[in-house]
Design a protein around this motif. Structure first.
Motif, PDB file in Angstrom:
ATOM      1  N   VAL A 217      -7.687  -8.996  -0.506  1.00 19.56           N
ATOM      2  CA  VAL A 217      -6.348  -8.972  -1.102  1.00 19.56           C
ATOM      3  C   VAL A 217      -5.420  -8.217  -0.150  1.00 19.56           C
ATOM      4  O   VAL A 217      -5.799  -7.198   0.416  1.00 19.56           O
ATOM      5  CB  VAL A 217      -6.395  -8.300  -2.492  1.00 19.56           C
ATOM      6  N   MET A 218      -4.235  -8.758   0.067  1.00 20.73           N
ATOM      7  CA  MET A 218      -3.311  -8.164   1.048  1.00 20.73           C
ATOM      8  C   MET A 218      -1.959  -7.850   0.423  1.00 20.73           C
ATOM      9  O   MET A 218      -1.603  -8.435  -0.594  1.00 20.73           O
ATOM     10  CB  MET A 218      -3.087  -9.142   2.189  1.00 20.73           C
ATOM     11  N   ALA A 219      -1.247  -6.972   1.095  1.00 19.58           N
ATOM     12  CA  ALA A 219       0.114  -6.681   0.646  1.00 19.58           C
ATOM     13  C   ALA A 219       1.096  -7.043   1.763  1.00 19.58           C
ATOM     14  O   ALA A 219       1.714  -8.092   1.731  1.00 19.58           O
ATOM     15  CB  ALA A 219       0.227  -5.227   0.243  1.00 19.58           C
ATOM     16  N   CYS A 220       1.197  -6.179   2.794  1.00 17.22           N
ATOM     17  CA  CYS A 220       2.227  -6.443   3.819  1.00 17.22           C
ATOM     18  C   CYS A 220       1.813  -7.561   4.783  1.00 17.22           C
ATOM     19  O   CYS A 220       2.653  -8.308   5.273  1.00 17.22           O
ATOM     20  CB  CYS A 220       2.548  -5.166   4.594  1.00 17.22           C
ATOM     21  N   GLY A 221       0.534  -7.642   5.099  1.00 14.75           N
ATOM     22  CA  GLY A 221       0.051  -8.661   6.040  1.00 14.75           C
ATOM     23  C   GLY A 221       0.333  -8.341   7.497  1.00 14.75           C
ATOM     24  O   GLY A 221       0.022  -9.122   8.380  1.00 14.75           O
ATOM     25  N   MET A 222       0.928  -7.169   7.748  1.00 17.51           N
ATOM     26  CA  MET A 222       1.346  -6.849   9.124  1.00 17.51           C
ATOM     27  C   MET A 222       0.832  -5.517   9.626  1.00 17.51           C
ATOM     28  O   MET A 222       1.365  -4.945  10.563  1.00 17.51           O
ATOM     29  CB  MET A 222       2.877  -6.851   9.195  1.00 17.51           C
ATOM     30  N   GLY A 223      -0.172  -4.962   8.969  1.00 21.79           N
ATOM     31  CA  GLY A 223      -0.768  -3.723   9.463  1.00 21.79           C
ATOM     32  C   GLY A 223      -0.037  -2.456   9.068  1.00 21.79           C
ATOM     33  O   GLY A 223      -0.296  -1.383   9.616  1.00 21.79           O
ATOM     34  N   VAL A 224       0.832  -2.512   8.070  1.00 26.32           N
ATOM     35  CA  VAL A 224       1.646  -1.345   7.722  1.00 26.32           C
ATOM     36  C   VAL A 224       1.123  -0.594   6.498  1.00 26.32           C
ATOM     37  O   VAL A 224       1.101   0.634   6.479  1.00 26.32           O
ATOM     38  CB  VAL A 224       3.121  -1.780   7.474  1.00 26.32           C
ATOM     39  N   CYS A 225       0.645  -1.317   5.477  1.00 24.61           N
ATOM     40  CA  CYS A 225       0.398  -0.665   4.179  1.00 24.61           C
ATOM     41  C   CYS A 225      -1.043  -0.175   3.985  1.00 24.61           C
ATOM     42  O   CYS A 225      -1.301   0.591   3.067  1.00 24.61           O
ATOM     43  CB  CYS A 225       0.743  -1.632   3.058  1.00 24.61           C
ATOM     44  N   LEU A 226      -1.985  -0.616   4.788  1.00 23.82           N
ATOM     45  CA  LEU A 226      -3.415  -0.306   4.690  1.00 23.82           C
ATOM     46  C   LEU A 226      -4.070  -0.896   3.439  1.00 23.82           C
ATOM     47  O   LEU A 226      -5.201  -0.545   3.101  1.00 23.82           O
ATOM     48  CB  LEU A 226      -3.672   1.211   4.721  1.00 23.82           C
ATOM     49  N   GLY A 227      -3.361  -1.795   2.773  1.00 21.79           N
ATOM     50  CA  GLY A 227      -3.868  -2.391   1.533  1.00 21.79           C
ATOM     51  C   GLY A 227      -5.091  -3.262   1.755  1.00 21.79           C
ATOM     52  O   GLY A 227      -5.812  -3.561   0.807  1.00 21.79           O
ATOM     53  N   CYS A 228      -5.326  -3.677   2.981  1.00 29.05           N
ATOM     54  CA  CYS A 228      -6.428  -4.624   3.250  1.00 29.05           C
ATOM     55  C   CYS A 228      -7.582  -3.959   3.990  1.00 29.05           C
ATOM     56  O   CYS A 228      -8.434  -4.659   4.539  1.00 29.05           O
ATOM     57  CB  CYS A 228      -5.891  -5.759   4.103  1.00 29.05           C
ATOM     58  N   ALA A 229      -7.608  -2.603   4.022  1.00 33.04           N
ATOM     59  CA  ALA A 229      -8.601  -1.900   4.843  1.00 33.04           C
ATOM     60  C   ALA A 229     -10.023  -2.273   4.444  1.00 33.04           C
ATOM     61  O   ALA A 229     -10.364  -2.343   3.257  1.00 33.04           O
ATOM     62  CB  ALA A 229      -8.400  -0.393   4.708  1.00 33.04           C
ATOM     63  N   VAL A 243      -7.694  -5.888   7.804  1.00 34.86           N
ATOM     64  CA  VAL A 243      -8.075  -7.309   7.831  1.00 34.86           C
ATOM     65  C   VAL A 243      -6.896  -8.178   8.273  1.00 34.86           C
ATOM     66  O   VAL A 243      -7.070  -9.194   8.925  1.00 34.86           O
ATOM     67  CB  VAL A 243      -8.613  -7.750   6.446  1.00 34.86           C
ATOM     68  N   CYS A 244      -5.675  -7.748   7.950  1.00 36.24           N
ATOM     69  CA  CYS A 244      -4.511  -8.604   8.253  1.00 36.24           C
ATOM     70  C   CYS A 244      -4.224  -8.692   9.747  1.00 36.24           C
ATOM     71  O   CYS A 244      -3.751  -9.727  10.214  1.00 36.24           O
ATOM     72  CB  CYS A 244      -3.283  -8.136   7.500  1.00 36.24           C
ATOM     73  N   THR A 245      -4.502  -7.625  10.501  1.00 33.52           N
ATOM     74  CA  THR A 245      -4.188  -7.669  11.928  1.00 33.52           C
ATOM     75  C   THR A 245      -5.443  -7.701  12.808  1.00 33.52           C
ATOM     76  O   THR A 245      -5.469  -8.381  13.819  1.00 33.52           O
ATOM     77  CB  THR A 245      -3.319  -6.462  12.354  1.00 33.52           C
TER      78      THR A 245
END
Ligand SMILES: Cc1cc2nc3c(=O)[nH]c(=O)nc-3n(C[C@H](O)[C@H](O)[C@H](O)COP(=O)(O)OP(=O)(O)OC[C@H]3O[C@@H](n4cnc5c(N)ncnc54)[C@H](O)[C@@H]3O)c2cc1C
Ligand code: FES
Length: 259
Positions: A217-229, A243-245
């Motif tokens: 699950v992702m939020a920003c998709g650009m490596g900013v929020c750490l939501g996908c760690a 995961v996003c970057t």
């Protein structure tokens, strides 16, 4: 990576749960690679607030078109399925690190669980262009959740499994692995994490390299929020990768499977 308001050319229901969205997005179609994804703003207002990630399923660089294969799961994907041709969609991408394809031809196994088949389609096409020999395993819980829009049969030997036996062989996709036994130069997979974890055990024992696309699950998709760690192994210790970057595609050996 670019953010574009692109025109929707077509929205087609391809089965009970899946929709194919075709977009006019020439810049995206010129630069995207298999396994990369886009972040889509599904509505102009604030609800839903966050963009939703979708793999780029297919594209045609000459025509400038891009296709997303969308499984309706919740509000955002339902809103996408309800879009009409002529509407414009705010799309950010291409994002992330896609699948690595060796220039040397070989034999590859592609394993897709449910909507995990979506990013494997463009990968299969590119591997076939490089004259790789392909076997594809597709699985889902039931026939209605098989991604039938994706017909790999002219590219690859394709084997299907469903948990309830309503199509193909009855059982989990991992039951197909002995049927697909061969010497593989590369295995690629996308699907539910337990499927990927089981596959990682099998490929490790067989000595095949495995690349997996993680559907976090992702939020920003650009490596900013750490939501996908996601925990990954690094020099005998565990770090967190975005995961996003740094993904969504990882070597299976890097992934911590038993979190
Ligand atoms: C890199 C990447 C590529 C993806 N590619 C595709 C694709 O090609 N086609 C496609 O249909 N979907 C894809 N997904 C999953 C897709 O992003 C989610 O299904 C979507 O965001 C759900 O949004 P929603 O508003 O409809 O659902 P929500 O209301 O946000 O959630 C509904 C349900 O879906 C679950 N869900 C939400 N996000 C995910 C997720 N990332 N993975 C698994 N379950 C989720 C929720 O837990 C909940 O149970 C991808 C996800 C990632 C991270
Ligand atoms: S989704 Fe924000 S850092 Fe990955």
């Amino acid at each position: 990576m670019e953010c574009n308001k692109v025109e929707i050319l077509a929205v087609k229901a391809v089965s009970q749960h899946y929709y194919l969205l075709t977009l006019m997005a020439p810049r995206l179609a010129r630069s995207v690679r298999p396994g990369q994804f886009v972040q889509v703003r599904v509505a102009d207002g604030l609800d839903p607030l966050l963009r939703r990630p979708f793999s780029v399923h297919d594209w045609d660089a000459k025509q400038g078109t891009v296709a997303l294969l969308v499984q309706v799961r919740g509000k955002g994907s339902k809103m996408l399925a309800d879009k009409r041709p002529g509407e414009r969609l705010d799309v950010l991408g291409p994002l992330g690190r896609g699948f690595e394809i060796s220039e040397t031809k070989g034999r590859a196994l592609l394993v897709g669980g449910g909507i995990g088949a979506a990013p494997l389609w463009s990968l299969a096409r590119q591997l076939k262009d490089k004259t790789w020999d392909l076997t594809v395993l597709l699985g889902a819980s039931a026939d209605s959740l098989l991604v039938k829009a994706v017909d790999f049969s002219h590219l690859a030997n394709t084997i299907i499994a469903t948990d309830d036996g309503s199509a193909g062989i009855k059982g989990k996709i991992t039951k197909l692995l002995p049927l697909a036994a061969s010497d593989y130069n590369q295995v690629y997979a996308c699907g539910p994490k337990p499927m990927l974890a089981a596959l990682a055990v099998w490929t490790k024992a067989a000595g095949f390299p495995l690349q997996v696309s993680l559907d976090e699950v992702m939020a920003c998709g650009m490596g900013v929020c750490l939501g996908c760690a996601q925990p990954v192994k690094h020099n005998k210790s565990v770090n967190y990768a975005k995961v996003c970057t740094q993904g969504p595609v990882f070597d299976a050996d890097e992934v911590v499977w038993n979190e």
